[in-house]
Design a protein around this motif. Structure first.
Motif, PDB file in Angstrom:
ATOM      1  N   UNK A   1       0.839  -1.201   0.000  1.00  0.00           N
ATOM      2  CA  UNK A   1       0.000   0.000   0.000  1.00  0.00           C
ATOM      3  C   UNK A   1       0.874   1.251   0.000  1.00  0.00           C
ATOM      4  N   UNK A   2       1.878   1.256   0.853  1.00  0.00           N
ATOM      5  CA  UNK A   2       2.793   2.406   0.911  1.00  0.00           C
ATOM      6  C   UNK A   2       3.518   2.624  -0.407  1.00  0.00           C
ATOM      7  N   UNK A   3       3.984   1.549  -1.018  1.00  0.00           N
ATOM      8  CA  UNK A   3       4.711   1.659  -2.276  1.00  0.00           C
ATOM      9  C   UNK A   3       3.790   2.125  -3.405  1.00  0.00           C
ATOM     10  N   UNK A   4       2.570   1.612  -3.452  1.00  0.00           N
ATOM     11  CA  UNK A   4       1.620   2.042  -4.476  1.00  0.00           C
ATOM     12  C   UNK A   4       1.273   3.524  -4.321  1.00  0.00           C
ATOM     13  N   UNK A   5       1.114   3.975  -3.095  1.00  0.00           N
ATOM     14  CA  UNK A   5       0.827   5.394  -2.868  1.00  0.00           C
ATOM     15  C   UNK A   5       2.005   6.268  -3.288  1.00  0.00           C
ATOM     16  N   UNK A   6       3.218   5.796  -3.026  1.00  0.00           N
ATOM     17  CA  UNK A   6       4.415   6.522  -3.465  1.00  0.00           C
ATOM     18  C   UNK A   6       4.451   6.617  -4.996  1.00  0.00           C
ATOM     19  N   UNK A   7       4.168   5.508  -5.681  1.00  0.00           N
ATOM     20  CA  UNK A   7       4.161   5.518  -7.143  1.00  0.00           C
ATOM     21  C   UNK A   7       3.058   6.440  -7.676  1.00  0.00           C
ATOM     22  N   UNK A   8       1.890   6.392  -7.054  1.00  0.00           N
ATOM     23  CA  UNK A   8       0.789   7.258  -7.476  1.00  0.00           C
ATOM     24  C   UNK A   8       1.177   8.729  -7.324  1.00  0.00           C
TER      25      UNK A   8
ATOM     26  N   UNK B   1       9.219   6.362 -11.937  1.00  0.00           N
ATOM     27  CA  UNK B   1       8.643   5.110 -11.440  1.00  0.00           C
ATOM     28  C   UNK B   1       8.896   3.926 -12.372  1.00  0.00           C
ATOM     29  N   UNK B   2       9.395   4.178 -13.588  1.00  0.00           N
ATOM     30  CA  UNK B   2       9.528   3.101 -14.569  1.00  0.00           C
ATOM     31  C   UNK B   2      10.974   2.662 -14.723  1.00  0.00           C
ATOM     32  N   UNK B   3      11.453   1.912 -13.745  1.00  0.00           N
ATOM     33  CA  UNK B   3      12.806   1.373 -13.818  1.00  0.00           C
ATOM     34  C   UNK B   3      12.735  -0.136 -13.625  1.00  0.00           C
ATOM     35  N   UNK B   4      13.800  -0.806 -13.979  1.00  0.00           N
ATOM     36  CA  UNK B   4      13.880  -2.252 -13.782  1.00  0.00           C
ATOM     37  C   UNK B   4      13.697  -2.587 -12.301  1.00  0.00           C
ATOM     38  N   UNK B   5      14.449  -1.906 -11.464  1.00  0.00           N
ATOM     39  CA  UNK B   5      14.429  -2.207 -10.023  1.00  0.00           C
ATOM     40  C   UNK B   5      13.052  -1.965  -9.412  1.00  0.00           C
ATOM     41  N   UNK B   6      12.424  -0.866  -9.765  1.00  0.00           N
ATOM     42  CA  UNK B   6      11.098  -0.580  -9.210  1.00  0.00           C
ATOM     43  C   UNK B   6      10.048  -1.537  -9.753  1.00  0.00           C
ATOM     44  N   UNK B   7      10.200  -1.943 -11.004  1.00  0.00           N
ATOM     45  CA  UNK B   7       9.280  -2.940 -11.554  1.00  0.00           C
ATOM     46  C   UNK B   7       9.363  -4.247 -10.785  1.00  0.00           C
ATOM     47  N   UNK B   8      10.594  -4.686 -10.498  1.00  0.00           N
ATOM     48  CA  UNK B   8      10.782  -5.927  -9.735  1.00  0.00           C
ATOM     49  C   UNK B   8      10.270  -5.767  -8.305  1.00  0.00           C
ATOM     50  N   UNK B   9      10.601  -4.643  -7.685  1.00  0.00           N
ATOM     51  CA  UNK B   9      10.169  -4.391  -6.309  1.00  0.00           C
ATOM     52  C   UNK B   9       8.651  -4.312  -6.217  1.00  0.00           C
ATOM     53  N   UNK B  10       8.037  -3.733  -7.236  1.00  0.00           N
ATOM     54  CA  UNK B  10       6.587  -3.630  -7.250  1.00  0.00           C
ATOM     55  C   UNK B  10       5.931  -4.997  -7.104  1.00  0.00           C
ATOM     56  N   UNK B  11       6.485  -6.000  -7.760  1.00  0.00           N
ATOM     57  CA  UNK B  11       5.903  -7.339  -7.682  1.00  0.00           C
ATOM     58  C   UNK B  11       6.053  -7.916  -6.273  1.00  0.00           C
ATOM     59  N   UNK B  12       7.200  -7.687  -5.653  1.00  0.00           N
ATOM     60  CA  UNK B  12       7.430  -8.238  -4.314  1.00  0.00           C
ATOM     61  C   UNK B  12       6.609  -7.516  -3.248  1.00  0.00           C
ATOM     62  N   UNK B  13       6.157  -6.303  -3.543  1.00  0.00           N
ATOM     63  CA  UNK B  13       5.314  -5.559  -2.598  1.00  0.00           C
ATOM     64  C   UNK B  13       3.854  -5.537  -3.027  1.00  0.00           C
TER      65      UNK B  13
END
Length: 195
Positions: free
Chosen positions: A79-86, A103-115
């Motif tokens: 929830x925190x990560x999605x709000x940060x991306x929004x 918000x569109x990086x390899x690392x953030x894309x991977x992290x998004x899945x884990x969160x």
């Protein structure tokens, strides 16, 4: 493994990957703002992140999902990560330049899945439905099947974004779309908070 099971696995992977969600919205936004090639950074990271999550759950993490505290922690981090991306999307100026979208990086894309609780639940459901108690061959086959389907599905969202970007080149229109996507991400986060 039977062809029917492979088709079922592929259908599950397609439904889980192509259905709208936070990862798809970021791919759409990245494609719209910076073009299809740039969106592939996020797409690749998200696909690798999800595949690694799928393998990890199948190999060792599935018993942890039975603990409510684990899923609660994942949910609130997500929830925190999605709000940060929004927030990041909402603040974008809408100019279609070569400046990288934060918000569109390899690392953030991977992290998004884990969160992403949806990714955890899809992984756990898929492993439970299509592998026998996390057997290595079944998990490996599922991951090998899921990877290209996930990649193509997310890339389709990036391509749609790139198509929109060519049709909405004015910063005012891009800002409107970005803020709409940011609102959808925030709504997704809020829905997770109340469930």
């Amino acid at each position: 493994m039977s062809p029917t099971l492979l088709v079922s696995m592929a259908a599950f992977a397609l439904a889980a990957s192509l259905s709208p969600g936070p990862v798809n919205l970021v791919a759409l936004s990245a494609g719209m703002q910076r073009g299809f090639r740039h969106s592939l950074r996020h797409v690749t990271g998200a696909t690798c992140g999800f595949t690694l999550l799928l393998i990890s759950i199948g190999a060792v993490l599935q018993p942890l999902l039975a603990w409510p505290a684990v899923m609660t922690t994942i949910r609130w981090l997500g929830i925190g990560f999605l709000l940060y991306l929004a927030w990041s999307m909402a603040l974008d100026d809408g100019y279609l330049t070569s400046r990288p979208l934060a918000v569109a990086t390899f690392r953030r894309g991977a992290l998004m899945q884990w969160l992403n609780p949806k990714a955890w639940m899809a992984s756990a459901a898929g492993i439970g439905a299509f592998t026998s108690d996390g057997a290595v061959p079944g998990v490996a086959l599922f991951a090998l099947l899921f990877f290209p389907i996930c990649y193509v599905s997310l890339a389709a969202w990036g391509a749609l974004g790139a198509w929109l970007g060519r049709r909405l080149p004015e910063p005012r229109k891009v800002r409107w779309v970005n803020r709409s996507l940011a609102l959808m991400l925030a709504a997704s986060a809020m829905r997770l908070a109340v469930n």
